[in-house]
Design an enzyme around this catalytic site. Structure first.
Site, PDB file in Angstrom:
ATOM      1  N   GLY A   1       0.841  -1.201   0.000  1.00  0.00           N
ATOM      2  CA  GLY A   1       0.000   0.000   0.000  1.00  0.00           C
ATOM      3  C   GLY A   1       0.876   1.251   0.000  1.00  0.00           C
ATOM      4  O   GLY A   1       0.702   2.165  -0.829  1.00  0.00           O
ATOM      5  N   HIS A   2       1.850   1.280   0.921  1.00  0.00           N
ATOM      6  CA  HIS A   2       2.774   2.424   0.971  1.00  0.00           C
ATOM      7  C   HIS A   2       3.536   2.552  -0.348  1.00  0.00           C
ATOM      8  O   HIS A   2       3.744   3.657  -0.856  1.00  0.00           O
ATOM      9  CB  HIS A   2       3.808   2.236   2.091  1.00  0.00           C
ATOM     10  CG  HIS A   2       3.234   2.184   3.467  1.00  0.00           C
ATOM     11  ND1 HIS A   2       3.328   1.076   4.272  1.00  0.00           N
ATOM     12  CD2 HIS A   2       2.579   3.116   4.192  1.00  0.00           C
ATOM     13  CE1 HIS A   2       2.756   1.322   5.437  1.00  0.00           C
ATOM     14  NE2 HIS A   2       2.288   2.557   5.411  1.00  0.00           N
TER      15      HIS A   2
END
Ligand code: PAF
Length: 281
Positions: free
Chosen positions: A37-38
Protein backbone atom coordinates in the site's frame (compact mmCIF):
# COMPACT_ATOMS: atom_id res chain seq x y z
CA UNK A 1 20.44 5.69 -3.63
CA UNK A 2 18.07 6.46 -0.75
CA UNK A 3 19.47 8.89 1.79
CA UNK A 4 18.43 8.53 5.43
CA UNK A 5 17.81 11.86 7.17
CA UNK A 6 17.45 11.81 10.93
CA UNK A 7 17.24 15.44 11.96
CA UNK A 8 14.69 18.17 11.27
CA UNK A 9 17.40 20.68 10.38
CA UNK A 10 19.01 18.47 7.79
CA UNK A 11 15.64 17.68 6.20
CA UNK A 12 14.74 21.39 6.13
CA UNK A 13 18.07 22.23 4.47
CA UNK A 14 17.50 19.59 1.79
CA UNK A 15 13.93 20.77 1.10
CA UNK A 16 15.11 24.37 0.85
CA UNK A 17 17.84 23.46 -1.60
CA UNK A 18 15.44 21.34 -3.68
CA UNK A 19 13.02 24.27 -3.84
CA UNK A 20 15.80 26.58 -4.99
CA UNK A 21 16.52 24.09 -7.77
CA UNK A 22 12.80 24.20 -8.70
CA UNK A 23 12.42 20.49 -7.98
CA UNK A 24 8.92 19.21 -7.35
CA UNK A 25 8.80 17.35 -4.03
CA UNK A 26 6.44 14.40 -3.55
CA UNK A 27 5.90 13.27 0.03
CA UNK A 28 4.65 9.98 1.49
CA UNK A 29 4.17 10.23 5.27
CA UNK A 30 4.18 6.81 6.98
CA UNK A 31 4.66 5.15 10.33
CA UNK A 32 6.95 2.58 8.72
CA UNK A 33 6.68 -1.18 8.49
CA UNK A 34 6.04 -0.54 4.84
CA UNK A 35 3.83 -2.71 2.65
CA UNK A 36 2.56 -2.65 -0.91
CA UNK A 37 0.00 0.00 0.00
CA UNK A 38 2.77 2.42 0.97
CA UNK A 39 4.80 1.45 -2.07
CA UNK A 40 1.85 2.28 -4.34
CA UNK A 41 1.92 5.80 -2.86
CA UNK A 42 5.65 6.00 -3.61
CA UNK A 43 4.97 4.89 -7.17
CA UNK A 44 2.38 7.68 -7.61
CA UNK A 45 4.75 10.21 -6.12
CA UNK A 46 7.60 9.18 -8.37
CA UNK A 47 5.42 9.62 -11.45
CA UNK A 48 4.30 13.12 -10.50
CA UNK A 49 7.39 14.67 -8.87
CA UNK A 50 11.15 15.10 -9.31
CA UNK A 51 12.02 13.95 -5.79
CA UNK A 52 10.21 11.57 -3.43
CA UNK A 53 10.53 11.82 0.34
CA UNK A 54 9.11 9.12 2.64
CA UNK A 55 8.82 9.87 6.34
CA UNK A 56 8.95 7.06 8.85
CA UNK A 57 7.76 8.16 12.26
CA UNK A 58 5.57 6.27 14.70
CA UNK A 59 3.80 9.32 16.01
CA UNK A 60 3.16 9.01 19.75
CA UNK A 61 0.53 11.78 19.86
CA UNK A 62 -1.95 9.86 17.71
CA UNK A 63 -2.05 6.79 19.97
CA UNK A 64 -4.42 6.60 22.93
CA UNK A 65 -3.26 5.38 26.34
CA UNK A 66 -4.48 1.82 25.83
CA UNK A 67 -3.46 1.59 22.20
CA UNK A 68 -0.59 -0.17 20.46
CA UNK A 69 2.15 2.53 20.37
CA UNK A 70 4.73 0.33 22.13
CA UNK A 71 4.05 -2.78 20.11
CA UNK A 72 3.50 -1.03 16.75
CA UNK A 73 5.79 -2.92 14.31
CA UNK A 74 9.09 -1.19 13.56
CA UNK A 75 11.89 -2.29 11.22
CA UNK A 76 13.89 0.61 9.80
CA UNK A 77 16.44 -1.61 8.04
CA UNK A 78 13.72 -3.46 6.15
CA UNK A 79 11.92 -0.18 5.33
CA UNK A 80 15.11 1.39 4.00
CA UNK A 81 15.69 -1.57 1.72
CA UNK A 82 12.12 -1.35 0.39
CA UNK A 83 12.55 2.41 -0.17
CA UNK A 84 15.83 1.82 -1.93
CA UNK A 85 14.23 -0.75 -4.26
CA UNK A 86 11.30 1.59 -4.91
CA UNK A 87 13.61 4.47 -5.87
CA UNK A 88 12.82 6.77 -2.93
CA UNK A 89 15.26 9.71 -2.75
CA UNK A 90 15.06 10.54 0.97
CA UNK A 91 13.75 8.77 4.05
CA UNK A 92 13.08 11.19 6.88
CA UNK A 93 13.05 9.36 10.21
CA UNK A 94 13.18 11.89 13.05
CA UNK A 95 13.39 11.05 16.74
CA UNK A 96 10.27 11.55 18.86
CA UNK A 97 12.35 13.67 21.26
CA UNK A 98 13.11 16.10 18.46
CA UNK A 99 9.57 16.20 17.08
CA UNK A 100 8.10 16.67 20.56
CA UNK A 101 10.77 18.14 22.85
CA UNK A 102 10.06 18.81 26.48
CA UNK A 103 7.51 21.59 26.83
CA UNK A 104 5.95 20.92 23.42
CA UNK A 105 2.44 22.42 23.53
CA UNK A 106 1.00 23.32 20.11
CA UNK A 107 -1.62 21.11 18.44
CA UNK A 108 -3.97 21.27 15.46
CA UNK A 109 -7.60 20.73 16.44
CA UNK A 110 -10.40 20.41 13.90
CA UNK A 111 -13.85 21.23 15.21
CA UNK A 112 -15.79 19.04 12.78
CA UNK A 113 -15.27 15.64 11.14
CA UNK A 114 -12.88 14.35 13.81
CA UNK A 115 -15.49 13.30 16.38
CA UNK A 116 -17.21 10.70 14.18
CA UNK A 117 -16.32 7.23 12.91
CA UNK A 118 -12.81 6.37 14.19
CA UNK A 119 -12.61 9.67 16.08
CA UNK A 120 -15.53 8.63 18.29
CA UNK A 121 -13.59 5.60 19.53
CA UNK A 122 -10.09 7.09 19.44
CA UNK A 123 -10.36 10.44 21.24
CA UNK A 124 -7.40 12.69 20.44
CA UNK A 125 -6.25 10.49 17.56
CA UNK A 126 -6.91 13.00 14.80
CA UNK A 127 -5.48 15.85 16.86
CA UNK A 128 -2.22 13.86 16.86
CA UNK A 129 -2.48 13.03 13.16
CA UNK A 130 -3.20 16.62 12.08
CA UNK A 131 -0.44 17.98 14.29
CA UNK A 132 2.23 15.64 13.02
CA UNK A 133 1.17 15.96 9.37
CA UNK A 134 1.27 19.75 9.74
CA UNK A 135 4.76 19.56 11.25
CA UNK A 136 5.96 17.15 8.56
CA UNK A 137 4.58 19.40 5.81
CA UNK A 138 6.42 22.36 7.34
CA UNK A 139 9.67 20.41 7.46
CA UNK A 140 9.49 18.64 4.08
CA UNK A 141 7.71 21.43 2.16
CA UNK A 142 6.11 19.05 -0.36
CA UNK A 143 4.29 20.08 -3.52
CA UNK A 144 2.24 16.88 -3.43
CA UNK A 145 1.51 14.56 -0.49
CA UNK A 146 0.13 11.04 -0.87
CA UNK A 147 -2.23 9.24 1.52
CA UNK A 148 -4.00 5.91 1.19
CA UNK A 149 -7.79 5.76 1.03
CA UNK A 150 -7.70 2.92 3.56
CA UNK A 151 -7.59 5.61 6.25
CA UNK A 152 -10.43 7.41 4.54
CA UNK A 153 -11.42 9.71 7.42
CA UNK A 154 -7.76 10.68 7.84
CA UNK A 155 -7.52 11.58 4.15
CA UNK A 156 -10.66 13.75 4.32
CA UNK A 157 -9.58 15.65 7.43
CA UNK A 158 -6.07 16.24 6.08
CA UNK A 159 -7.59 17.67 2.89
CA UNK A 160 -9.78 19.90 5.04
CA UNK A 161 -6.88 21.09 7.20
CA UNK A 162 -4.91 22.01 4.08
CA UNK A 163 -7.91 23.93 2.73
CA UNK A 164 -8.82 25.61 6.05
CA UNK A 165 -5.23 26.68 6.77
CA UNK A 166 -4.39 27.64 3.16
CA UNK A 167 -1.44 25.29 3.10
CA UNK A 168 0.60 25.02 -0.10
CA UNK A 169 0.31 21.27 -0.52
CA UNK A 170 -1.75 19.24 -2.93
CA UNK A 171 -3.15 16.24 -1.04
CA UNK A 172 -3.59 13.17 -3.22
CA UNK A 173 -5.69 10.16 -2.15
CA UNK A 174 -4.66 6.79 -3.59
CA UNK A 175 -6.77 3.62 -3.87
CA UNK A 176 -6.66 0.88 -1.23
CA UNK A 177 -4.26 -1.94 -2.07
CA UNK A 178 -5.61 -5.37 -1.15
CA UNK A 179 -4.14 -8.83 -0.76
CA UNK A 180 -5.29 -11.28 -3.41
CA UNK A 181 -8.12 -12.50 -1.18
CA UNK A 182 -9.38 -8.96 -0.46
CA UNK A 183 -7.78 -8.06 2.88
CA UNK A 184 -6.74 -4.40 2.84
CA UNK A 185 -2.97 -4.01 3.31
CA UNK A 186 -2.08 -2.65 6.75
CA UNK A 187 0.98 -2.74 8.98
CA UNK A 188 -1.36 -3.98 11.73
CA UNK A 189 -2.10 -7.18 9.77
CA UNK A 190 1.17 -8.37 11.25
CA UNK A 191 -0.58 -8.79 14.60
CA UNK A 192 -2.97 -11.41 13.20
CA UNK A 193 -2.49 -15.12 13.90
CA UNK A 194 -3.15 -17.54 11.04
CA UNK A 195 -6.70 -18.13 12.26
CA UNK A 196 -7.36 -14.43 12.89
CA UNK A 197 -6.10 -13.66 9.40
CA UNK A 198 -9.01 -15.80 8.07
CA UNK A 199 -11.55 -13.89 10.15
CA UNK A 200 -10.01 -10.58 9.05
CA UNK A 201 -11.42 -11.31 5.62
CA UNK A 202 -14.87 -10.54 7.04
CA UNK A 203 -14.24 -6.79 6.61
CA UNK A 204 -13.62 -6.76 2.86
CA UNK A 205 -16.21 -9.49 2.26
CA UNK A 206 -18.84 -7.36 4.04
CA UNK A 207 -17.88 -4.26 2.04
CA UNK A 208 -18.04 -6.16 -1.24
CA UNK A 209 -21.45 -7.53 -0.20
CA UNK A 210 -22.74 -4.02 0.55
CA UNK A 211 -21.59 -2.82 -2.86
CA UNK A 212 -23.23 -5.78 -4.57
CA UNK A 213 -26.55 -5.29 -2.76
CA UNK A 214 -26.47 -1.55 -3.49
CA UNK A 215 -25.83 -2.22 -7.15
CA UNK A 216 -28.81 -4.58 -7.14
CA UNK A 217 -30.97 -1.69 -5.91
CA UNK A 218 -30.82 -1.70 -2.09
CA UNK A 219 -30.62 1.92 -0.89
CA UNK A 220 -31.69 1.49 2.73
CA UNK A 221 -28.55 1.91 4.87
CA UNK A 222 -30.02 -0.09 7.77
CA UNK A 223 -30.67 -3.09 5.53
CA UNK A 224 -27.16 -2.91 4.05
CA UNK A 225 -25.61 -2.64 7.50
CA UNK A 226 -27.67 -5.57 8.83
CA UNK A 227 -26.46 -7.84 6.02
CA UNK A 228 -22.86 -6.74 6.61
CA UNK A 229 -23.19 -7.36 10.33
CA UNK A 230 -24.59 -10.86 9.80
CA UNK A 231 -21.73 -11.74 7.49
CA UNK A 232 -19.03 -10.34 9.78
CA UNK A 233 -20.36 -12.05 12.88
CA UNK A 234 -20.35 -15.40 11.08
CA UNK A 235 -16.53 -15.36 11.32
CA UNK A 236 -15.40 -17.07 14.54
CA UNK A 237 -12.61 -14.75 15.70
CA UNK A 238 -14.44 -11.47 15.25
CA UNK A 239 -14.57 -10.03 18.76
CA UNK A 240 -16.49 -6.82 18.16
CA UNK A 241 -17.86 -4.65 15.39
CA UNK A 242 -16.94 -1.15 16.53
CA UNK A 243 -18.89 0.62 13.79
CA UNK A 244 -20.33 0.22 10.32
CA UNK A 245 -21.44 3.48 8.73
CA UNK A 246 -22.54 4.62 5.30
CA UNK A 247 -21.64 8.27 4.87
CA UNK A 248 -21.41 11.18 2.48
CA UNK A 249 -17.87 11.03 1.08
CA UNK A 250 -17.02 14.65 1.99
CA UNK A 251 -19.07 15.61 5.07
CA UNK A 252 -18.87 12.08 6.53
CA UNK A 253 -22.52 12.52 7.64
CA UNK A 254 -24.56 9.31 7.85
CA UNK A 255 -26.95 8.78 4.94
CA UNK A 256 -30.67 8.05 5.24
CA UNK A 257 -30.83 6.91 1.63
CA UNK A 258 -27.71 5.57 0.00
CA UNK A 259 -26.47 7.09 -3.27
CA UNK A 260 -23.72 6.28 -5.73
CA UNK A 261 -20.39 7.66 -4.50
CA UNK A 262 -21.25 7.27 -0.79
CA UNK A 263 -18.68 5.52 1.36
CA UNK A 264 -19.16 2.49 3.59
CA UNK A 265 -16.65 2.45 6.46
CA UNK A 266 -16.12 -0.02 9.27
CA UNK A 267 -13.88 -0.85 12.21
CA UNK A 268 -13.81 -4.39 13.57
CA UNK A 269 -11.80 -6.10 16.29
CA UNK A 270 -10.45 -9.45 15.14
CA UNK A 271 -9.04 -10.92 18.33
CA UNK A 272 -7.33 -7.92 19.92
CA UNK A 273 -6.47 -6.29 16.60
CA UNK A 274 -8.54 -3.35 15.45
CA UNK A 275 -8.87 -3.30 11.68
CA UNK A 276 -10.49 -0.68 9.44
CA UNK A 277 -11.55 -0.75 5.81
CA UNK A 278 -13.95 1.06 3.48
CA UNK A 279 -15.40 1.07 -0.01
CA UNK A 280 -16.90 3.57 -2.42
CA UNK A 281 -20.41 2.68 -3.59
O1 PAF B 1 -1.44 6.96 8.10
C1 PAF B 1 -0.42 6.98 8.83
O2 PAF B 1 0.45 6.12 8.75
C2 PAF B 1 -0.27 8.07 9.86
O3 PAF B 1 -1.48 8.40 10.44
C3 PAF B 1 0.44 9.34 9.31
C4 PAF B 1 -0.39 10.02 8.24
C5 PAF B 1 1.80 8.97 8.78
C6 PAF B 1 0.63 10.36 10.45
O4 PAF B 1 1.39 9.84 11.48
Amino acid sequence: MTKLIKTINEMKKISKSLKLQNKKIGFVPTMGYLHKGHLSLVECSKKENDITVVSIFVNPTQFGENEDFDKYPRDLERDLKLCEDAGVDYVFAPRASEMYPEGYSTYVIMETLTDKLCGKYRPGHFKGVLTVVNKLFNIVQPDNAYFGEKDYQQLIIIKKMVEDLNMNVNVVGCPIVREEDGLAMSSRNKYLSEEERKSALSLSKALFLAKELFEKGETNPQKLKEEMKKLILSYPLVKEIQYIEIVDPITLEEKQKVEKGDRVLLAVFVGDTRLIDNIKL
